[in-house]
Write a protein that holds these residues in place. Structure first.
Motif, mmCIF file in Angstrom:
data_model
loop_
_atom_site.group_PDB
_atom_site.id
_atom_site.type_symbol
_atom_site.label_atom_id
_atom_site.label_comp_id
_atom_site.label_asym_id
_atom_site.label_seq_id
_atom_site.Cartn_x
_atom_site.Cartn_y
_atom_site.Cartn_z
ATOM 1 N N MET A 1 0.817 -1.204 0.000
ATOM 2 C CA MET A 1 0.000 0.000 0.000
ATOM 3 C C MET A 1 0.859 1.266 0.000
ATOM 4 O O MET A 1 0.670 2.174 -0.789
ATOM 5 C CB MET A 1 -0.945 -0.011 1.203
ATOM 6 N N LEU A 2 1.845 1.320 0.928
ATOM 7 C CA LEU A 2 2.701 2.496 1.033
ATOM 8 C C LEU A 2 3.499 2.711 -0.243
ATOM 9 O O LEU A 2 3.629 3.837 -0.725
ATOM 10 C CB LEU A 2 3.630 2.369 2.232
ATOM 11 N N ARG A 3 4.022 1.621 -0.808
ATOM 12 C CA ARG A 3 4.806 1.731 -2.037
ATOM 13 C C ARG A 3 3.970 2.326 -3.167
ATOM 14 O O ARG A 3 4.427 3.202 -3.906
ATOM 15 C CB ARG A 3 5.336 0.354 -2.440
ATOM 16 N N LYS A 4 2.723 1.870 -3.273
ATOM 17 C CA LYS A 4 1.828 2.369 -4.316
ATOM 18 C C LYS A 4 1.548 3.849 -4.128
ATOM 19 O O LYS A 4 1.557 4.636 -5.087
ATOM 20 C CB LYS A 4 0.514 1.590 -4.285
ATOM 21 N N VAL A 5 1.314 4.262 -2.875
ATOM 22 C CA VAL A 5 1.007 5.654 -2.579
ATOM 23 C C VAL A 5 2.211 6.549 -2.848
ATOM 24 O O VAL A 5 2.089 7.621 -3.455
ATOM 25 C CB VAL A 5 0.543 5.802 -1.104
ATOM 26 N N VAL A 6 3.401 6.133 -2.406
ATOM 27 C CA VAL A 6 4.608 6.931 -2.591
ATOM 28 C C VAL A 6 4.926 7.120 -4.071
ATOM 29 O O VAL A 6 5.447 8.163 -4.478
ATOM 30 C CB VAL A 6 5.798 6.286 -1.853
ATOM 31 N N LYS A 7 4.589 6.119 -4.888
ATOM 32 C CA LYS A 7 4.889 6.200 -6.318
ATOM 33 C C LYS A 7 3.838 6.976 -7.109
ATOM 34 O O LYS A 7 4.010 7.214 -8.305
ATOM 35 C CB LYS A 7 5.030 4.787 -6.896
ATOM 36 N N ASP A 8 2.753 7.377 -6.455
ATOM 37 C CA ASP A 8 1.712 8.152 -7.118
ATOM 38 C C ASP A 8 2.242 9.573 -7.359
ATOM 39 O O ASP A 8 2.435 10.347 -6.422
ATOM 40 C CB ASP A 8 0.460 8.199 -6.229
ATOM 41 N N ALA A 9 2.483 9.910 -8.617
ATOM 42 C CA ALA A 9 3.111 11.184 -8.964
ATOM 43 C C ALA A 9 2.295 12.389 -8.507
ATOM 44 O O ALA A 9 2.852 13.385 -8.018
ATOM 45 C CB ALA A 9 3.343 11.252 -10.474
ATOM 46 N N ARG A 10 0.976 12.311 -8.659
ATOM 47 C CA ARG A 10 0.128 13.442 -8.275
ATOM 48 C C ARG A 10 0.158 13.660 -6.763
ATOM 49 O O ARG A 10 0.283 14.789 -6.295
ATOM 50 C CB ARG A 10 -1.311 13.202 -8.737
ATOM 51 N N LEU A 11 0.079 12.564 -6.014
ATOM 52 C CA LEU A 11 0.121 12.667 -4.557
ATOM 53 C C LEU A 11 1.495 13.137 -4.100
ATOM 54 O O LEU A 11 1.613 13.957 -3.182
ATOM 55 C CB LEU A 11 -0.214 11.319 -3.918
ATOM 56 N N ARG A 12 2.523 12.614 -4.736
ATOM 57 C CA ARG A 12 3.887 13.009 -4.382
ATOM 58 C C ARG A 12 4.066 14.518 -4.544
ATOM 59 O O ARG A 12 4.691 15.174 -3.704
ATOM 60 C CB ARG A 12 4.898 12.265 -5.260
ATOM 61 N N ALA A 13 3.489 15.075 -5.592
ATOM 62 C CA ALA A 13 3.582 16.522 -5.816
ATOM 63 C C ALA A 13 2.908 17.291 -4.675
ATOM 64 O O ALA A 13 3.421 18.315 -4.210
ATOM 65 C CB ALA A 13 2.939 16.880 -7.152
ATOM 66 N N LYS A 14 1.765 16.787 -4.218
ATOM 67 C CA LYS A 14 1.047 17.439 -3.118
ATOM 68 C C LYS A 14 1.834 17.348 -1.815
ATOM 69 O O LYS A 14 1.894 18.309 -1.046
ATOM 70 C CB LYS A 14 -0.334 16.802 -2.936
ATOM 71 N N ILE B 1 -0.395 6.847 12.730
ATOM 72 C CA ILE B 1 0.827 6.090 12.482
ATOM 73 C C ILE B 1 0.769 4.743 13.203
ATOM 74 O O ILE B 1 1.144 3.699 12.653
ATOM 75 C CB ILE B 1 2.064 6.885 12.948
ATOM 76 N N LEU B 2 0.272 4.751 14.446
ATOM 77 C CA LEU B 2 0.163 3.502 15.203
ATOM 78 C C LEU B 2 -0.813 2.537 14.545
ATOM 79 O O LEU B 2 -0.590 1.327 14.531
ATOM 80 C CB LEU B 2 -0.266 3.797 16.643
ATOM 81 N N LYS B 3 -1.892 3.076 13.991
ATOM 82 C CA LYS B 3 -2.851 2.209 13.294
ATOM 83 C C LYS B 3 -2.215 1.631 12.035
ATOM 84 O O LYS B 3 -2.443 0.485 11.669
ATOM 85 C CB LYS B 3 -4.119 2.975 12.932
ATOM 86 N N ILE C 1 1.646 8.409 5.068
ATOM 87 C CA ILE C 1 0.890 7.507 5.940
ATOM 88 C C ILE C 1 -0.394 8.180 6.405
ATOM 89 O O ILE C 1 -1.447 7.547 6.481
ATOM 90 C CB ILE C 1 1.752 7.059 7.135
ATOM 91 N N TRP C 2 -0.292 9.481 6.710
ATOM 92 C CA TRP C 2 -1.490 10.212 7.139
ATOM 93 C C TRP C 2 -2.538 10.188 6.026
ATOM 94 O O TRP C 2 -3.718 10.060 6.270
ATOM 95 C CB TRP C 2 -1.113 11.655 7.492
ATOM 96 N N PHE C 3 -2.074 10.278 4.774
ATOM 97 C CA PHE C 3 -2.997 10.239 3.650
ATOM 98 C C PHE C 3 -3.662 8.859 3.545
ATOM 99 O O PHE C 3 -4.858 8.738 3.309
ATOM 100 C CB PHE C 3 -2.265 10.554 2.342
ATOM 101 N N ILE C 4 -2.881 7.812 3.737
ATOM 102 C CA ILE C 4 -3.418 6.438 3.688
ATOM 103 C C ILE C 4 -4.508 6.267 4.724
ATOM 104 O O ILE C 4 -5.558 5.654 4.460
ATOM 105 C CB ILE C 4 -2.290 5.406 3.922
ATOM 106 N N LYS C 5 -4.297 6.784 5.934
ATOM 107 C CA LYS C 5 -5.239 6.561 7.042
ATOM 108 C C LYS C 5 -6.397 7.564 7.072
ATOM 109 O O LYS C 5 -7.437 7.269 7.648
ATOM 110 C CB LYS C 5 -4.505 6.593 8.384
ATOM 111 N N THR C 6 -6.232 8.757 6.481
ATOM 112 C CA THR C 6 -7.277 9.784 6.573
ATOM 113 C C THR C 6 -7.783 10.283 5.222
ATOM 114 O O THR C 6 -8.850 10.887 5.167
ATOM 115 C CB THR C 6 -6.774 11.020 7.359
ATOM 116 N N GLY C 7 -7.010 10.033 4.173
ATOM 117 C CA GLY C 7 -7.397 10.549 2.856
ATOM 118 C C GLY C 7 -7.083 12.028 2.694
ATOM 119 O O GLY C 7 -7.512 12.667 1.735
ATOM 120 N N LYS C 8 -6.288 12.582 3.616
ATOM 121 C CA LYS C 8 -5.968 14.008 3.575
ATOM 122 C C LYS C 8 -4.474 14.233 3.780
ATOM 123 O O LYS C 8 -3.778 13.383 4.323
ATOM 124 C CB LYS C 8 -6.718 14.767 4.679
#
Length: 204
Positions: free
Chosen positions: A1-14, A148-150, A194-201
């Motif tokens: 999951m984290l690898r996929k999120v980190v590689k997301d170019a649009r999210l990385r820019a944000k 982060i703990l979750k 990680i905060w984005f993964i858990k909250t979407g923000k």
């Protein structure tokens, strides 16, 4: 999951854009640094949104308001522990005027040492000190909050999410640093993913 999120170019820019905003705080004035400190005092045992809303309502009362005045605003906001946090805020003013100088002098050499200095402030724990450092442009410490703990619980290992000693905090932080190293990013930046993964923000 984290690898996929980190590689997301649009999210990385944000994420990188948010990191640049934190870096701008590093060159901001003393009042900005102090506001960030008060925000972190308010985030303890509260949500970020609640703390941020309370800070906005307090406005310049953080600089000159009495304990009663600050507490009254926090109560109106429905904020938890208004009396205690009001006392912490007023007491923290003893650092106003030299907060940036002292923290920057330490953090530019050793962010862990700077965090130890911040732990001397009433109302500031490991999480809050790390949060403050990240928000003024330092990214080598981790903010071990409930999200982060979750994340740990869901993807890495079972953790005790009810209480966290300093040694436990450092243990989880070292694991996160290892994970961040594998992604070639700083742990304070990875926290935003990680905060984005858990909250979407991307907030904080």
């Amino acid at each position: 999951m984290l690898r996929k999120v980190v590689k997301d170019a649009r999210l990385r820019a944000k994420v990188l854009e948010r990191a640049e905003e934190f870096k701008l705080n590093n060159s901001a004035g003393e009042s900005t640094w102090y506001r960030e400190l008060v925000l972190c005092i308010l985030t303890s045992n509260s949500t970020f949104i609640s703390a941020f809303s309370a800070l906005q309502s307090l406005n310049n009362l953080i600089f000159a308001g009495t304990v009663d005045e600050i507490s009254a605003v926090l109560k109106k906001e429905g904020y938890r522990f208004p009396n205690l946090k009001a006392k912490y805020i007023v007491k923290s003013r003893s650092y106003l005027g030299h907060l940036k100088r002292d923290v920057k002098e330490l953090a530019d050499k050793d962010q862990i040492e700077a965090r130890e200095y911040l732990l001397e402030i009433d109302g500031i724990g490991m999480k809050e000190a790390s949060h403050f450092l990240r928000n003024v442009g330092y990214f080598d410490v981790a903010i071990i909050d409930r999200h982060i703990l979750k994340f740990f619980f869901d993807y890495i290992a079972e953790v005790d999410r009810k209480s966290l000693s300093k040694n436990q905090y450092l243990y989880y932080e070292n694991i996160l640093k290892s994970v961040a190293y594998n992604f070639n990013i700083q742990v304070g930046i990875m926290d935003l993913y990680i905060w984005f993964i858990k909250t979407g923000k991307i907030a904080k």
